[in-house]
Write an enzyme that holds these catalytic residues in place. Structure first.
Site, PDB file in Angstrom:
ATOM      1  N   SER A  29       0.581  -1.070  -0.110  1.00  0.00           N
ATOM      2  CA  SER A  29       0.064   0.123  -0.095  1.00  0.00           C
ATOM      3  C   SER A  29       0.571   0.803   0.063  1.00  0.00           C
ATOM      4  CB  SER A  29      -0.762   0.022   1.209  1.00  0.00           C
ATOM      5  OG  SER A  29      -0.059  -0.115   2.648  1.00  0.00           O
ATOM      6  N   LYS A  46      -4.779   4.508   3.594  1.00  0.00           N
ATOM      7  CA  LYS A  46      -3.903   3.400   3.389  1.00  0.00           C
ATOM      8  C   LYS A  46      -4.897   2.897   1.504  1.00  0.00           C
ATOM      9  CE  LYS A  46      -0.980   1.649   7.135  1.00  0.00           C
ATOM     10  NZ  LYS A  46      -0.614   0.961   7.365  1.00  0.00           N
ATOM     11  N   ASP A 139      -0.645  -9.915  10.542  1.00  0.00           N
ATOM     12  CA  ASP A 139       0.921  -9.093  10.142  1.00  0.00           C
ATOM     13  C   ASP A 139       1.629  -8.940  11.528  1.00  0.00           C
ATOM     14  OD1 ASP A 139       2.767  -8.436   8.438  1.00  0.00           O
ATOM     15  OD2 ASP A 139       2.145  -6.972   8.067  1.00  0.00           O
ATOM     16  N   ASP A 156      -3.491  -1.331  11.954  1.00  0.00           N
ATOM     17  CA  ASP A 156      -3.495  -2.585  10.589  1.00  0.00           C
ATOM     18  C   ASP A 156      -4.078  -4.093  11.229  1.00  0.00           C
ATOM     19  OD1 ASP A 156      -3.408  -1.301   8.844  1.00  0.00           O
ATOM     20  OD2 ASP A 156      -1.223  -2.066   8.322  1.00  0.00           O
TER      21      ASP A 156
END
Length: 889
Positions: A29, A46, A139, A156
């Site tokens: 991104s 994003k 992640d 995120d």
């Protein structure tokens, strides 16, 4: 210069937000700061790259983003909104957090332990909250942990999962085409859990605990657990196969905290803490112990067991064995791994039911081998004890096991005339030589062979008091197939393979007969995993044999595609996929991915480890050697695996290990030329002519009709041996056809150069060249052994003065080699030494020296180079003599 993406994003945001600056981003991104005009605050926007957005369902992506947006917790950066640009790129907005990332902070130097633990608690709290609401991060890494007002907040959340489930690619269609896609791994290689790296669709919240463990290890010790691995491929393999070192003794982290971090780094998800909430609790307990005096508190026994377990795993068995405890909550330390063998069940009944009895033995072996708490000797080694009269103590010593499972299968007809069997399993303690347990007799019928398999394996595990994880209990009860006729056809195929032995790998008719039975099994049950695995093996073997049938390759690819779809976790299917990706598609990335998956799903099978070793030797010789040695431990009576382990040891100049495996082969069968070949080759490559001569004499005493395969390397042992070899006719050397005849003349070239002169050597080169018409060169290029043969031919060209042809041929072989990793990796389809001899004989000294340098990595020694007559054109040159001085003993 205009920025099209920024302009498109701004147009999509409208007047509600004004893009002010760009923070950067990565391959996934681009990240912008925007002003929320209505509320007068900054937000982060994003936008996904076009590469990531390709193949996404925007509707699914936005639906998943809404789940992430529902997370409201102080240590989670929430998602405000999501949308899509005019050109189809999804984007989402989040609050702008003032402060640096954890990565930024770590680059400035180590953090105090108390501060580190506080940040790790914040992250664990965020994970615990999200996991209870069904959201997995996937992640976790220092870049996604932001520091704000002394606390950590995670950004995120849910994005990786949103990307995963929003894919619209038809995986079945991909599988039908072959091997291009089997699972998708999203995340960062340095922090990716093993199951996530393998693209396992069952990846869950325990992957976040693994990533948390990596971050914690890095934060508390000052380095990543696999700091020596730098490329993505190296990191992924390390997560799968390497055990992180224990915390250094200089650290001030409490033993409980260190044990917790290492437990989170367990390869198997079931061995990690049960939840992020459990991690929080153990963090709290560990912090209390850190603040207390050394004698005021003791770590819970469970944590002590884990710490001991990790140390034991590192010291005792290298890469894969994790070990286990019978009851981690009640024991004070970890137990050594339990090793056992399942001997062939005694067959008491009609001969035509023997395959059924053998199938029962194999099934019980397979089920017990699936338990992470056991190491089970490969069935091929155990099969060598069929009908043995050796005492249990001797078998235990030969196999290196504590327990033997034996069984008697007694057949009789019932009142209706149908065959029935009763199986009585017995567990023998090889140390004491006594029966440790006798199981309850189990009845089995031809219509239901499956209940007995799971029942026996379960009873044995209970008798041995080994830990059985929940997922493993399911595996113990799993039926291979619900169709007895399909199972019978599968057993007939296995009997075909077993009767042929190693010849199955070289005899097309054996594989075609097995294929007919396996096709019948699959026609009756299209979801029969073991049948798909065996069918893939048979087709791949036909393909690797280089048959001229043009239908073999497309058929193999079709079968492989269907097998991957129906048996995506079967290690053999995955390894055959790796084989085709490597040798036929030249796709190293795909090959490594399949190998990684296979090792994740099966870490205790000698066959899996040996096959993976054969593939990985092209890129990772150290790992390949470790796999082979591990396989030899699990299958100590397999001469084939011992040969692989010897080859891997030779390639790393581990002469003692290679010699040990060669001796193991000849101790099992003194007439097996392969063992003598290993011993002779070891002494030849390290340049020990005396040991070479002695090993050659031993070989000749045990081999009544030695072939060129074993006698070829004898020539340099002594003048007598060289003369003896030169006097041997093709018939005496059992030379029947090509390629034996090519090796025969090539070996005589060596002996002639050493003892009779260049003229005779040229005559033998002429004879070798005559064996290679143009048609043969073209037809053999697809065979796995052909590159080294081509280089052999190139040397003969150079030896008779056809130097330009020699250089052209050897160059074409080098250029056609599969891709490798790193500038020093050897394309081992051919020998670096052979290539060097071609260049040396052709007068290209510089190229010859480069390949001699590479040859040192293959296991050749400077002492061998000094005694090798083919390298005489280099002897005495400044560059060669300097090379000898710098690399000699």
């Amino acid at each position: 210069m205009t920025d099209p993406l920024r302009e498109t994003l701004q147009a999509s945001l409208g007047q509600a937000y004004t893009l002010t600056s760009e923070l950067g981003g990565g391959g996934m991104s681009r990240v912008f700061v925007a002003r929320d005009e209505a509320l007068g605050r900054d937000v982060v926007v994003k936008v996904l790259s076009s590469e990531v957005a390709e193949g996404l369902s925007v509707e699914r992506f936005q639906r998943e983003i809404r789940l992430a947006a529902a997370l409201q917790e102080p240590h989670i950066v929430p998602v405000h909104a999501a949308g899509v640009t005019a050109n189809g790129l999804p984007y989402y907005t989040m609050p702008f957090v003032q402060g640096a990332s954890l990565r930024d902070r770590m680059t400035r130097g180590p953090l105090p332990i108390d501060e580190s633990l506080a940040l790790l608690r914040d992250v664990a709290q965020a994970l615990a909250y999200a996991h209870t609401r069904g959201v997995v991060h996937r992640d976790i890494k220092p870049e996604n942990i932001l520091l704000s007002s002394g606390t950590a907040v995670v950004t995120d959340f849910g994005i990786a999962k949103a990307l995963q489930v929003s894919r619209t690619v038809d995986d079945d269609a991909q599988a039908d085409r072959g091997i291009t896609r089997t699972g998708t791994s999203l995340g960062t290689p340095a922090y990716m859990a093993p199951e996530q790296a393998a693209g396992d669709p069952a990846t869950d919240q325990r992957a976040d605990l693994y990533a948390w463990g990596v971050v914690a290890y890095e934060l508390l010790t000052g380095q990543h657990p696999f700091a020596a691995r730098t490329s993505p491929q190296q990191l992924l393999r390390a997560h799968l196969t390497e055990t992180p070192a224990s915390f250094p003794p200089t650290t001030t982290v409490s033993p409980g905290i260190a044990a917790l971090v290492l437990q989170c780094l367990a390869k198997d998800p079931d061995d990690r803490p049960g939840s992020a909430t459990a991690v929080l609790q153990q963090l709290q307990d560990g912090q209390q112990r850190t603040n207390a005096s050394p004698t005021s508190a003791r770590a819970p026994r469970r944590v002590i067991a884990v710490a001991t377990l990790v140390t034991l795993a590192v010291v005792a068995s290298g890469m894969w064995w994790r070990g286990t405890t019978r009851d981690a909550a009640t024991t004070t330390g970890a137990l050594a791994p339990v090793m056992m063998a399942v001997l062939p069940f005694e067959h008491a009944g009609p001969a035509d039911q023997q395959p059924f009895t053998d199938g029962l033995t194999d099934a019980v072996t397979s089920k017990l081998a699936s338990l992470s708490s056991l190491l089970v000797i490969d069935r091929r080694s155990a099969a060598t004890y069929r009908g043995t009269t050796k005492p249990a103590q001797q078998i235990g010593k030969e196999l290196g096991v504590r327990y033997l499972l034996e069984g008697v299968v007694r057949w009789a007809k019932d009142g209706a005339g149908a065959w029935r069997a009763r199986v009585t399993p017995t567990l023998v303690d090889t140390k004491a030589g006594t029966i440790a347990w006798t199981g309850t007799p189990v009845d089995v019928t031809l219509d239901d062979p499956f209940t007995a398999q799971g029942s026996i394996a379960t009873d044995v595990a209970q008798a041995m008091e080994v830990a059985v994880l929940p997922a493993e209990r399911v595996q113990l009860k799993r039926r291979f197939t619900s169709n007895p006729q399909a199972y019978a056809a599968y057993l007939r195929a296995e009997q075909i393979f077993a009767a042929a032995g190693i010849a199955a790998d070289f005899n097309p008719e054996v594989n075609r007969r097995a294929i007919r039975e396996l096709n019948a099994a699959i026609a009756l049950d299209s979801n029969f995993v073991e049948a798909w695995s065996a069918l893939t093996r048979a087709h791949t073997t036909l393909l690797g044999d280089g048959t001229n049938d043009s239908l073999v390759e497309p058929t193999t690819r079709k079968v492989l595609g269907m097998a991957l779809r129906r048996a995506p976790r079967d290690p053999e299917v995955l390894l055959y996929a790796a084989y085709i990706a490597h040798f036929f598609d030249k796709d190293r990335v795909a090959a490594e991915r399949f190998i990684t998956q296979a090792l994740l799903f099966d870490q205790n099978s000698a066959r899996t480890l040996a096959y993976a070793s054969n593939l990985l030797r092209w890129w990772y010789p150290d790992s390949a050697r470790a796999l082979a040695i591990r396989a030899a431990q699990l299958d100590p009576r397999s001469r084939e695996i011992a040969l692989i382990a010897a080859d891997r040891s030779i390639s790393k100049s581990r002469w003692a290990d290679a010699e040990r495996f060669g001796e193991a082969i000849v101790s099992i069968d003194s007439t097996d030329e392969r063992g003598w070949y290993v011993l002779i080759t070891v002494h030849l490559l390290r340049g020990d002519s005396i040991a070479l001569a002695l090993a050659s004499q031993r070989a000749l005493q045990n081999l009544s009709k030695p072939s060129t395969f074993v006698t070829c390397n004898m020539a340099l042992g002594s003048r007598d041996l060289g003369g003896w070899l030169l006097g041997r006719s093709a018939d005496q050397q059992r030379v029947a056809s090509f390629p034996d005849s090519a090796f025969y003349y090539d070996c005589k070239i060596d002996a002639a150069l050493r003892y009779r002169g260049a003229a005779l050597a040229r005559a033998y080169s002429d004879s070798l060249i005559a064996l290679w018409p143009t048609k043969r060169i073209a037809s053999l290029r697809r065979k796995s052994w052909s590159p080294d043969m081509m280089v052999m031919l190139a040397y003969s060209y150079a030896n008779v003065g056809r130097k330009s042809e020699a250089i052209s041929l050897v160059t074409s072989v080098i250029e056609s080699a599969p891709p490798t990793v790193g500038r020093d990796t050897i394309p081992q389809l051919f020998s670096a030494w052979r290539v060097a001899t071609v260049f040396a004989q052709s007068g290209d000294t510089a190229s010859a020296m480069r390949w001699l340098e590479r040859g040192l990595q293959e296991g050749y020694s400077v002492e061998f180079y000094k005694m090798d007559p083919r390298l005489r054109p280099l002897h005495g040159t400044d560059v060669f003599e300097r090379f000898v001085r710098e690399n000699g003993r």
